[in-house]
Write an enzyme that holds these catalytic residues in place. Structure first.
Site, PDB file in Angstrom:
ATOM      1  N   ARG A  26       4.186 -14.528  -2.150  1.00 20.69           N
ATOM      2  CA  ARG A  26       3.086 -13.685  -1.249  1.00 20.69           C
ATOM      3  C   ARG A  26       2.242 -14.556  -0.637  1.00 20.69           C
ATOM      4  O   ARG A  26       1.085 -14.398  -0.316  1.00 20.69           O
ATOM      5  CB  ARG A  26       2.139 -12.881  -2.368  1.00 20.69           C
ATOM      6  CG  ARG A  26       2.930 -11.855  -3.172  1.00 20.69           C
ATOM      7  CD  ARG A  26       3.726 -10.824  -2.576  1.00 20.69           C
ATOM      8  NE  ARG A  26       2.850  -9.946  -1.787  1.00 20.69           N
ATOM      9  CZ  ARG A  26       2.440  -8.717  -2.250  1.00 20.69           C
ATOM     10  NH1 ARG A  26       2.554  -8.484  -3.434  1.00 20.69           N
ATOM     11  NH2 ARG A  26       1.807  -7.992  -1.671  1.00 20.69           N
ATOM     12  N   ARG A  30      -1.891 -12.805   2.517  1.00 18.92           N
ATOM     13  CA  ARG A  30      -3.059 -12.621   1.326  1.00 18.92           C
ATOM     14  C   ARG A  30      -4.000 -13.733   1.444  1.00 18.92           C
ATOM     15  O   ARG A  30      -5.229 -13.177   1.247  1.00 18.92           O
ATOM     16  CB  ARG A  30      -2.307 -12.900   0.048  1.00 18.92           C
ATOM     17  CG  ARG A  30      -1.899 -11.328  -0.629  1.00 18.92           C
ATOM     18  CD  ARG A  30      -1.636 -11.345  -1.836  1.00 18.92           C
ATOM     19  NE  ARG A  30      -1.169 -10.306  -2.614  1.00 18.92           N
ATOM     20  CZ  ARG A  30      -0.923  -9.904  -3.535  1.00 18.92           C
ATOM     21  NH1 ARG A  30      -0.569 -11.087  -4.478  1.00 18.92           N
ATOM     22  NH2 ARG A  30      -0.947  -8.597  -4.168  1.00 18.92           N
ATOM     23  N   ARG A  39      -5.126  -9.195  10.818  1.00 19.23           N
ATOM     24  CA  ARG A  39      -5.346  -7.764   9.984  1.00 19.23           C
ATOM     25  C   ARG A  39      -6.307  -6.777  10.409  1.00 19.23           C
ATOM     26  O   ARG A  39      -6.324  -5.542  10.448  1.00 19.23           O
ATOM     27  CB  ARG A  39      -5.123  -8.093   8.526  1.00 19.23           C
ATOM     28  CG  ARG A  39      -5.058  -6.582   7.504  1.00 19.23           C
ATOM     29  CD  ARG A  39      -3.894  -6.153   7.474  1.00 19.23           C
ATOM     30  NE  ARG A  39      -3.919  -5.088   6.467  1.00 19.23           N
ATOM     31  CZ  ARG A  39      -4.855  -4.039   6.432  1.00 19.23           C
ATOM     32  NH1 ARG A  39      -5.386  -3.815   7.548  1.00 19.23           N
ATOM     33  NH2 ARG A  39      -4.561  -3.386   5.352  1.00 19.23           N
ATOM     34  N   ASP A  76       7.534  -5.538   3.332  1.00 20.05           N
ATOM     35  CA  ASP A  76       7.281  -5.182   2.151  1.00 20.05           C
ATOM     36  C   ASP A  76       8.406  -4.430   1.529  1.00 20.05           C
ATOM     37  O   ASP A  76       9.529  -4.229   2.163  1.00 20.05           O
ATOM     38  CB  ASP A  76       6.501  -4.122   2.195  1.00 20.05           C
ATOM     39  CG  ASP A  76       5.421  -4.025   0.858  1.00 20.05           C
ATOM     40  OD1 ASP A  76       4.629  -4.710   0.383  1.00 20.05           O
ATOM     41  OD2 ASP A  76       6.246  -3.052  -0.002  1.00 20.05           O
ATOM     42  N   TYR A 154       9.008   3.309  -7.937  1.00 16.96           N
ATOM     43  CA  TYR A 154       7.979   3.448  -6.973  1.00 16.96           C
ATOM     44  C   TYR A 154       8.549   4.865  -6.605  1.00 16.96           C
ATOM     45  O   TYR A 154       7.395   5.861  -6.241  1.00 16.96           O
ATOM     46  CB  TYR A 154       7.724   2.469  -5.761  1.00 16.96           C
ATOM     47  CG  TYR A 154       6.654   1.372  -6.163  1.00 16.96           C
ATOM     48  CD1 TYR A 154       5.321   1.387  -6.261  1.00 16.96           C
ATOM     49  CD2 TYR A 154       7.546   0.071  -6.381  1.00 16.96           C
ATOM     50  CE1 TYR A 154       4.759   0.657  -6.655  1.00 16.96           C
ATOM     51  CE2 TYR A 154       6.605  -0.929  -6.562  1.00 16.96           C
ATOM     52  CZ  TYR A 154       5.015  -0.565  -6.567  1.00 16.96           C
ATOM     53  OH  TYR A 154       4.385  -1.845  -6.861  1.00 16.96           O
TER      54      TYR A 154
HETATM   55  O1  CP3 Z   1       5.255 -13.135   0.136  1.00 12.26           O
HETATM   56  C1  CP3 Z   1       4.902 -12.616   1.376  1.00 12.26           C
HETATM   57  O2  CP3 Z   1       3.721 -13.021   1.540  1.00 12.26           O
HETATM   58  C2  CP3 Z   1       5.563 -11.845   2.079  1.00 12.26           C
HETATM   59  C3  CP3 Z   1       5.062 -10.281   2.177  1.00 12.26           C
HETATM   60  C4  CP3 Z   1       5.224  -9.466   0.835  1.00 12.26           C
HETATM   61  C5  CP3 Z   1       4.552  -8.238   0.962  1.00 12.26           C
HETATM   62  N1  CP3 Z   1       4.747  -7.648  -0.029  1.00 12.26           N
HETATM   63  C6  CP3 Z   1       2.974  -8.108   1.992  1.00 12.26           C
HETATM   64  C7  CP3 Z   1       2.084  -7.137   1.328  1.00 12.26           C
HETATM   65  C8  CP3 Z   1       6.310  -9.566  -0.054  1.00 12.26           C
HETATM   66  C9  CP3 Z   1       7.035 -10.546  -0.542  1.00 12.26           C
HETATM   67  C10 CP3 Z   1       5.815  -8.237  -0.716  1.00 12.26           C
HETATM   68  C11 CP3 Z   1       6.332  -7.946  -1.917  1.00 12.26           C
HETATM   69  C12 CP3 Z   1       6.025  -6.679  -2.723  1.00 12.26           C
HETATM   70  N2  CP3 Z   1       5.458  -5.689  -2.241  1.00 12.26           N
HETATM   71  C13 CP3 Z   1       6.163  -6.467  -4.056  1.00 12.26           C
HETATM   72  C14 CP3 Z   1       6.785  -7.460  -5.137  1.00 12.26           C
HETATM   73  C15 CP3 Z   1       6.250  -8.669  -5.378  1.00 12.26           C
HETATM   74  C16 CP3 Z   1       5.000  -8.533  -6.428  1.00 12.26           C
HETATM   75  O3  CP3 Z   1       3.812  -8.771  -6.049  1.00 12.26           O
HETATM   76  O4  CP3 Z   1       5.342  -8.188  -7.556  1.00 12.26           O
HETATM   77  C17 CP3 Z   1       5.697  -5.112  -4.504  1.00 12.26           C
HETATM   78  C18 CP3 Z   1       5.618  -4.841  -5.954  1.00 12.26           C
HETATM   79  C19 CP3 Z   1       5.167  -4.687  -3.316  1.00 12.26           C
HETATM   80  C20 CP3 Z   1       4.521  -3.384  -3.257  1.00 12.26           C
HETATM   81  C21 CP3 Z   1       3.102  -3.385  -2.828  1.00 12.26           C
HETATM   82  N3  CP3 Z   1       2.718  -3.943  -1.339  1.00 12.26           N
HETATM   83  C22 CP3 Z   1       1.811  -3.266  -3.514  1.00 12.26           C
HETATM   84  C23 CP3 Z   1       1.970  -2.941  -4.884  1.00 12.26           C
HETATM   85  C24 CP3 Z   1       0.862  -3.247  -2.438  1.00 12.26           C
HETATM   86  C25 CP3 Z   1      -0.774  -3.382  -2.726  1.00 12.26           C
HETATM   87  C26 CP3 Z   1      -1.222  -4.357  -3.376  1.00 12.26           C
HETATM   88  C27 CP3 Z   1      -1.038  -5.720  -2.804  1.00 12.26           C
HETATM   89  O5  CP3 Z   1      -0.142  -6.360  -3.166  1.00 12.26           O
HETATM   90  O6  CP3 Z   1      -1.741  -6.228  -1.787  1.00 12.26           O
HETATM   91  C28 CP3 Z   1       1.457  -3.790  -1.412  1.00 12.26           C
HETATM   92  C29 CP3 Z   1       0.768  -4.373   0.162  1.00 12.26           C
HETATM   93  C30 CP3 Z   1       1.069  -5.516   0.538  1.00 12.26           C
HETATM   94  N4  CP3 Z   1       2.353  -6.126   0.675  1.00 12.26           N
HETATM   95  C31 CP3 Z   1       0.028  -6.265   1.153  1.00 12.26           C
HETATM   96  C32 CP3 Z   1       0.960  -7.267   1.844  1.00 12.26           C
HETATM   97  C33 CP3 Z   1       0.188  -8.399   2.552  1.00 12.26           C
HETATM   98  C34 CP3 Z   1      -1.500  -6.066   1.504  1.00 12.26           C
HETATM   99  C35 CP3 Z   1      -1.800  -4.929   2.454  1.00 12.26           C
HETATM  100  C36 CP3 Z   1      -2.991  -5.317   3.251  1.00 12.26           C
HETATM  101  O7  CP3 Z   1      -2.751  -6.366   4.049  1.00 12.26           O
HETATM  102  O8  CP3 Z   1      -3.668  -4.416   3.167  1.00 12.26           O
END
Ligand code: CP3
Length: 343
Positions: A26, A30, A39, A76, A154
């Site tokens: 991530r 982030r 963003r 994602d 999910y």
């Molecule tokens: O690694 C990286 O930075 C690449 C991007 C990436 C995102 N999601 C961007 C994202 C990756 C590899 C993921 C994987 C992902 N997404 C997983 C597996 C990894 C893990 O954390 O266990 C899961 C379970 C998700 C599902 C998901 N997406 C959730 C639960 C959420 C909300 C909470 C959170 O993690 O922020 C997201 C949103 C998400 N995916 C964001 C980002 C940058 C945040 C959204 C925002 O900017 O508002």
């Protein structure tokens, strides 16, 4: 074209390296102020995911800012349910929400066929193409997807959950239907990942983020076979990393698959895992993401201690994604400690 820094790929293939490569799960989207600024100027997360040039920009930010040894494409895991026809909303401060969920066999039938689903994801493939251009062969690019069980969780649950009890309940009440849905997700994911490889992904990571809610027997029946299906479909074209969070019982069976790398969460003990899988299996992980809130010199010392415990055949990372409010100096202390380490 030859990569200028191929340390990560050499380590993933099990070759000897002078130090472990380092990246952070991530790392894109982030922690960096550059990301937050971009963003904030957009309508939301999904606009960023679906705009290839912006996704590419965010993917490359950690390479420029943190000097890590690999990039991970900004996207994602939930693009797969969406491509199958199950839309989601990313709700601010809540996370993903699916207005419709899978409740019946008819719902599974209504989904788009797997072969059509991965063709919906052209914007991801375009993001990879744009990223490769920006990266200019500096470091390898990681493509990823959710493991089928985690995507299933999910799609049935409709969002995050502590227990995923609706998704687990379906495995007991409707196992035939559950297998049909998992098969569909796995086929769509395999097709999608092949396209990612065709568009420049140098390694694929499967995130089985909710592996930990399944008991061992259910993991063997409902998760592992579909991970294997994807690995087989990728047929050794690129290395595959499997990260099954909170499922320590999965480490031994995963080590018998043809996955190149096994990812470990922060509660796994490197010494115990080495005893289980041997010194030659490539492991990735597993510093507690919370360690990065400590003083930089403490972060560096903890990182060195971790590297020593793993020994060679290791890719340095955290035990889960980096938390959004992690201080950048902690992140930099972690990366710096790995880069200064020598076997
Ligand atoms: O690694 C990286 O930075 C690449 C991007 C990436 C995102 N999601 C961007 C994202 C990756 C590899 C993921 C994987 C992902 N997404 C997983 C597996 C990894 C893990 O954390 O266990 C899961 C379970 C998700 C599902 C998901 N997406 C959730 C639960 C959420 C909300 C909470 C959170 O993690 O922020 C997201 C949103 C998400 N995916 C964001 C980002 C940058 C945040 C959204 C925002 O900017 O508002």
């Amino acid at each position: 074209m030859k990569l200028k820094n191929d340390l990560f790929l050499r380590a993933a293939r099990g070759e000897a390296t002078e130090r472990p490569p380092v990246w952070l799960m991530r790392q894109a989207g982030r922690i960096l102020p550059q990301y937050r600024a971009l963003r904030a100027s957009l309508s939301g997360f999904k606009e960023l995911v679906s705009t290839p040039d912006l996704a590419a920009e965010v993917t490359v930010q950690p390479i420029d800012e943190l000097d890590v040894d690999a990039a991970i494409i900004f996207s994602d895991i939930l693009v797969i349910p969406e491509a199958l026809g199950l839309d989601y909303n990313m709700v601010e401060k809540v996370g993903p929400r699916f207005p419709e969920t899978i409740k019946s066999a008819a719902d599974v039938d209504k989904l788009r066929p797997a072969a059509a689903a991965h063709q919906e994801l052209g914007y991801v493939y375009d993001a990879l193409t744009a990223t490769k251009k920006l990266l200019d062969n500096r470091v390898p690019l990681i493509g990823f997807a959710g493991a089928p069980w985690t995507i299933f969780a999910y799609m049935v649950e409709g969002g995050g959950s502590k227990t995923f009890s609706k998704a687990r309940r379906m495995l007991y009440q409707e196992p035939v239907m559950a297998h049909r849905l998992l098969q569909k997700i796995a086929e769509a994911t395999a097709g999608y990942l092949k396209q990612k490889v065709a568009h420049g992904a140098d390694l694929i990571q499967l995130f089985d983020s909710w592996a930990g809610v399944l008991p061992p027997a259910l993991y063997q029946e409902f998760s592992l076979p579909y991970i294997n299906l994807i690995i087989q479909e990728l047929s050794g074209e690129v290395p595959v990393t499997v990260f099954a969070k909170d499922a320590h019982h999965a480490i031994a069976p995963l080590s018998k698959t043809s996955a190149s790398v096994i990812g470990l969460d922060w509660c796994a003990d490197p010494n115990e895992v080495r005893q289980l899988v041997g010194n030659e299996r490539v492991l990735q992980g597993n510093l507690d993401p919370c360690q990065l809130y400590a003083k930089p010199e403490e972060v560096a010392a903890a990182t060195r201690a971790m590297l020593e415990r793993f020994g060679s055949h290791h890719i340095a990372n955290l035990g889960h994604g980096v938390y959004p409010d992690t201080p950048l100096e902690g992140v930099k202390a972690f990366v710096g400690a790995v880069k200064n380490f020598n076997y």
